[in-house]
Structure formats: structure tokens, C-alpha cells
Enzyme design. Structure first.
Site, PDB file in Angstrom:
ATOM      1  N   ASP A  30      -0.114   5.211   0.998  1.00  0.00           N
ATOM      2  CA  ASP A  30      -0.348   6.149   2.099  1.00  0.00           C
ATOM      3  C   ASP A  30      -0.517   5.409   3.422  1.00  0.00           C
ATOM      4  O   ASP A  30      -1.383   4.538   3.544  1.00  0.00           O
ATOM      5  CB  ASP A  30      -1.598   6.988   1.834  1.00  0.00           C
ATOM      6  CG  ASP A  30      -1.370   8.030   0.756  1.00  0.00           C
ATOM      7  OD1 ASP A  30      -0.575   8.952   0.991  1.00  0.00           O
ATOM      8  OD2 ASP A  30      -1.973   7.903  -0.326  1.00  0.00           O
TER       9      ASP A  30
ATOM     10  N   ASP B 252       0.875  -1.169   0.000  1.00  0.00           N
ATOM     11  CA  ASP B 252       0.000   0.000   0.000  1.00  0.00           C
ATOM     12  C   ASP B 252       0.917   1.224   0.000  1.00  0.00           C
ATOM     13  O   ASP B 252       2.123   1.113   0.250  1.00  0.00           O
ATOM     14  CB  ASP B 252      -0.876  -0.025   1.259  1.00  0.00           C
ATOM     15  CG  ASP B 252      -1.646   1.247   1.455  1.00  0.00           C
ATOM     16  OD1 ASP B 252      -2.358   1.665   0.522  1.00  0.00           O
ATOM     17  OD2 ASP B 252      -1.521   1.848   2.541  1.00  0.00           O
TER      18      ASP B 252
END
Length: 229
Positions: free
Chosen positions: A16, A14
Site C-alpha cells: 500500500d 511494500d
């Protein structure tokens, strides 16, 4: 606790909250949008929408139905996040640089952010953009927690999702990784450990990426050492 070693074909990160910290900018943007659309406490909205696509959350919460307007509002939101100054999380830049040195198809980034925002945010934070490409909100019909993003991430690495490790900080992302059939590793960089364990049910959990190291094995697989605290 003794380190755990696993072998996988690729690591799917991922962005953020996992590789970069964009929290100040995200709070700033949701504060603006909460005021513009009468959404209530922007902090609650921020936490409730964490890890999901703006395309979905702005449509749901702000009731933006017109496609042109929706895309414009996504741009406005993401511009505010960039102005907030995303920064690299501990060991994120070093870890992806190491993976890059082992082969470009060994890792990628699977983000709920747009294809306009993601490269800018990574550049601003000093984190490498995956040479093999990255998966953004624009590349899939369904966002996290649907498995589509991580299935696409595995495909860009030319491997099966079941042979990957998904690294996430959000409940929706962990659910997406599990639904895709991957192993999941949670980092406690934005969500409390007890919440991640209870709602995300990761296979492994660490405080951050300083607890993770990788090496290339002779058969081309990655050995990932996880130092759970």
C-alpha cells in the site's frame, strides 16, 4: 541527476502506497473507525498509522484486546478499504511483471496488511501476486518498523536481507528495511520527500516507480537503475 545503478539479489516491495494506491479506501475506513471509537480527526489517525499493521494499531488506538473481536475488526476495516477501490501506482504492474519474467525468487511483497486483504487488493489493482508468496501481517510476530517482516521477505526469496533492496513509501517500512540490513529506496507517493529523507533516511529516493528499471545480469544478480530526480 545521473542515474544510479546498484546490484542486488532481490527486491522487496511494500504494497500500500508503494505498488498500489488504497488512499480513498483507507480514509473511508479510518473515518468509520474514528467515529466508532472516538479517535478524533481520521486524517491525522490515517497518517500516524501509515505503514503499520492493523493488528497493532487497532489494539493500541481502539483498545480492542479480545483476539476474536480484533480479527473481526481487522476484516471490517479491510473490507472498507477494498470497497474504496485500490488502483496500481505508476509503473508498479509493469515493474513486477518484468521482475517475474527474470525469475520468481527475484522479488516479493512485504505488507503490513493481512493475508485476507493483500491478495484481494492486488487483484483489484491489477498487480501480480508474487509467485514465490508474499509476507503479510499474519506471517510475523512483530510488524514494521521491526526488521522481522523484511527478514522474512528475504528468506522467501532465498537470499540474505543485506543483499536486497527494500522499496517503501512509509517511515516505519524504511526503518524496518534498514534494521534488516537492506538497502532502502523511498518513493514519494504518500509522504513528502523532506519527511522521508529526515525520518526514514533512505539510501535512495525517487518520485515513484517510473524512475526504476531492472535487468538480469549474467551472474544472476539484478541490476537496478534508479533515476533520482
Amino acid at each position: 541527476m545521473s542515474p544510479v545503478a546498484i546490484t542486488v539479489d532481490a527486491i522487496l516491495f511494500d504494497m500500500d502506497g508503494t505498488l498500489i494506491d488504497s488512499t480513498p479506501g483507507v480514509y473511508k475506513a479510518w473515518k468509520t473507525f474514528a467515529a466508532d471509537y472516538s479517535l478524533g480527526d481520521y486524517r491525522e489517525v490515517t497518517h500516524a498509522t501509515h505503514g503499520r499493521r492493523l493488528y497493532d494499531t487497532l489494539k493500541e488506538l481502539c483498545r480492542v484486546e479480545d483476539e476474536t473481536e480484533l480479527l473481526s475488526e481487522i476484516d471490517r476495516f479491510e473490507d472498507e478499504v477494498i470497497e474504496g477501490g485500490p488502483t496500481a501506482l505508476p509503473s508498479a504492474s509493469e515493474l513486477v511483471s518484468k521482475l517475474h519474467s527474470l525469475g520468481e525468487a527475484k522479488w516479493t511483497i512485504v505488507t503490513s496488511a493481512s493475508n485476507k486483504y493483500a491478495p484481494r487488493a492486488l487483484k483489484k489493482a491489477g498487480v501480480m501476486v508474487p509467485p514465490a508468496g508474499l509476507i503479510t501481517a499474519n506471517d510475523v510476530a512483530h510488524g514494521k518498523p521491526h526488521p522481522a517482516p523484511y527478514l522474512a521477505g528475504a528468506a522467501i526469496c532465498r537470499v540474505e536481507a543485506k543483499d536486497c533492496l527494500v522499496v517503501e513509501d512509509a517511515i516505519s517500512g524504511l526503518k524496518a528495511g534498514k534494521a534488516a540490513g537492506a538497502l532502502t529506496l523511498a518513493v514519494c507517493t504518500s509522504t513528502e520527500r523532506v519527511i522521508l529523507e529526515d525520518k526514514g533516511k533512505p539510501d535512495y529516493i525517487v518520485k515513484d516507480l517510473t524512475c526504476v528499471s531492472v535487468e538480469l545480469l549474467s551472474d544472476g544478480k539484478l541490476k537496478v537503475e534508479i533515476n533520482s530526480d
